[in-house]
Design a protein around this motif. Structure first.
Motif, short mmCIF file in Angstrom:
data_model
loop_
_atom_site.label_atom_id
_atom_site.label_comp_id
_atom_site.label_asym_id
_atom_site.label_seq_id
_atom_site.Cartn_x
_atom_site.Cartn_y
_atom_site.Cartn_z
N ALA A 129 36.31 32.13 34.78
CA ALA A 129 37.56 31.70 34.16
C ALA A 129 38.71 32.39 34.89
CB ALA A 129 37.59 32.04 32.68
N TYR A 130 39.66 31.60 35.34
CA TYR A 130 40.81 32.12 36.07
C TYR A 130 42.03 32.04 35.18
CZ TYR A 130 42.30 33.72 40.72
OH TYR A 130 42.71 34.48 41.79
N PHE A 131 42.29 33.12 34.41
CA PHE A 131 43.46 33.28 33.56
C PHE A 131 43.46 32.37 32.33
CE2 PHE A 131 45.88 34.44 37.70
CZ PHE A 131 45.27 35.68 37.72
N TRP A 132 42.32 31.89 31.88
CA TRP A 132 42.28 31.06 30.68
C TRP A 132 42.50 31.95 29.45
CZ3 TRP A 132 41.36 25.79 31.39
CH2 TRP A 132 41.35 25.02 30.21
N PRO A 133 43.38 31.56 28.53
CA PRO A 133 43.61 32.39 27.34
C PRO A 133 42.30 32.72 26.60
CG PRO A 133 45.31 30.73 27.48
CD PRO A 133 44.31 30.40 28.57
N GLY A 134 42.05 34.00 26.43
CA GLY A 134 40.84 34.47 25.75
C GLY A 134 39.75 34.95 26.67
N ASP A 135 39.89 34.70 27.99
CA ASP A 135 38.76 35.01 28.87
C ASP A 135 38.57 36.50 29.12
OD1 ASP A 135 40.80 35.60 30.66
OD2 ASP A 135 40.26 34.06 32.12
#
Length: 433
Positions: A129-135
């Motif tokens: 995940a590249y900067f996905w909220p919550g990752d």
């Protein structure tokens, strides 16, 4: 000895063939704040070609509230905001007696849902995940195999280059967050030359993605989804606001953790009805007690949704006082998700996606089960359905899905097969020798 080596080599090949992954990989990209009709305002040859080679929906229906963190976590989990608990970009939890903001990474805020990157990992696949909220939060004891601390200075093309490399290697699911055209829409408003220019840039980026996939020969094994979290509308904080302090006594309020298109209000004890009565007939806003929030918003069952909800008329904002009048943004989102200006985009292309197909609108919660289907994963409980997306899924591998393993899991299976075959093949050879 040469014969033994030959037998071992055949064993490895057989085990690789027997346990080949059945499902295809997925690249899910969110272009934040990409309103569905931006495509109609400028020439977008790459989006047009992507649709010809895949599937598009005229728009999809976002979740309420139409804010970045709640919407992205809904997309990732297939859960309504009342179910996963990320109900705003800023919120108050009465049980924790703490406030959440976009820098909050603690598990306790995020453990109300199972995002795709965790579903994949739990079933033997690898995720990034590249900067996905919550990752960055640990959920169900796990994080994506690859994740980073948010850094908005990383160029979009660099993020895409990384995603293509991962998919060319052993990563099965990649989720990439891009902050445009949302940032530009906030600064200048949605119906401006600046936003139209940014939409062209995002179209060029899509062309870059397609070229990268062509060079890496990924189209036969990777399904690509391009979508967004919400739309954008024009606002004027200085002149089109409702100052809540003009209508309610702020001394009877314990907290208002978020303002703007919506405001959540925590009244002091026994003050809820007074606040609702004082706001009921105020122009340009609607006020709801928690129990009376419309059912179609799926926004009433979580404790973080406070007892009083104010929802502003499109283009207006609800503020706590004069200190908020000077907000410079000329664009905003967070309004009723049924408004056309709040609708996101959806495009998909890949080996399991129908070509030249236009889908009927569906819900953002349907993306989670769709991605699970493409990856041959068993979805966690969610509010979405495949019924709305099954029409553009082709080459369905459902019958073989139980055999799916990740690259790493497949290696263990190869070793296991090798050991079993060796027991049967090497022992007789020893006798011959």
């Amino acid at each position: 000895m040469y014969f033994i080596f030959y037998v071992l080599t055949i064993s490895v090949c057989l085990s690789t063939w027997m346990f080949e992954v059945s499902g295809n990989k997925v690249l899910l990209i969110s272009m934040d704040g990409f309103r569905w009709d931006y495509i109609e305002q400028v020439d977008t040859p790459n989006f047009d070609a992507f649709a010809v080679n895949g599937t598009r929906a005229q728009y999809i229906n976002g979740s309420f509230v139409t804010k970045t963190f709640p919407s992205h976590f809904t997309m990732a989990t297939g859960l309504y905001e009342e179910s996963h608990g990320i109900i705003a970009n800023s919120m108050y939890d009465p049980e924790f007696n703490e406030y959440f903001n976009k820098r909050s990474k603690e598990t306790k805020w995020w453990d109300g849902g199972e995002p795709l990157w965790i579903t994949a990992r739990k079933q033997g696949l690898k995720s990034a995940a590249y900067f996905w909220p919550g990752d960055e939060a640990k959920i169900k004891g796990l994080r994506p195999n690859i994740h980073f601390k948010f850094d908005g200075t990383i160029p979009f093309r660099s993020r895409i280059d990384s995603a293509v490399q991962w998919l060319s290697d052993d990563i099965d699911l990649v989720m990439v967050y891009l902050s445009e055209p949302d940032t530009t829409g906030h600064l200048f408003g949605p119906n401006t030359p600046q936003v139209r220019s940014k939409v062209k840039e995002m179209d060029d980026l899509l062309g870059y993605i397609v070229d990268a996939f062509d060079k890496a020969s990924l189209w036969d094994t990777v399904n690509v989804i391009i979508t967004s979290d919400h739309g954008m509308t024009e606002v004027d904080y200085a002149n089109k606001h409702v100052d809540l302090s003009n209508f309610i006594d702020m001394n009877v309020v314990d907290a208002i953790p978020t303002t703007g298109p919506t405001a959540n209000i925590l009244p002091r004890v026994d003050m809820e009805q007074e606040i609702i009565d004082n706001l009921t007939n105020v122009p340009h806003i609607k006020v709801y007690s928690k129990d009376d929030i419309p059912e179609h918003w799926h926004y009433k069952e979580h404790r973080r949704i406070l007892p009083v909800l104010v929802v502003a008329e499109e283009g207006w904002v609800a503020l706590k006082g004069p200190e908020e009048y000077s907000e410079p943004d000329l664009g905003a989102h967070g309004y009723d998700n049924t408004l056309s200006t709040m609708k996101p985009i959806f495009y998909a292309r890949g080996p399991n996606i129908k070509q030249g197909f236009e889908s009927l609108p569906f819900s953002i919660v349907d993306i989670y089960p769709l991605v699970c289907k493409l990856l041959c994963l068993k979805p966690a409980p969610n509010n979405g359905t495949l019924d709305n997306t099954k029409y553009f899924i082709v080459n369905d591998n459902s019958e073989s899905c139980p055999r799916v393993t990740s690259s790493s899991s497949r290696n263990y299976l190869q070793i296991y097969m090798l050991a079993i075959l060796s027991l049967f093949l090497i022992s007789p050879i020893r006798n011959i020798l």
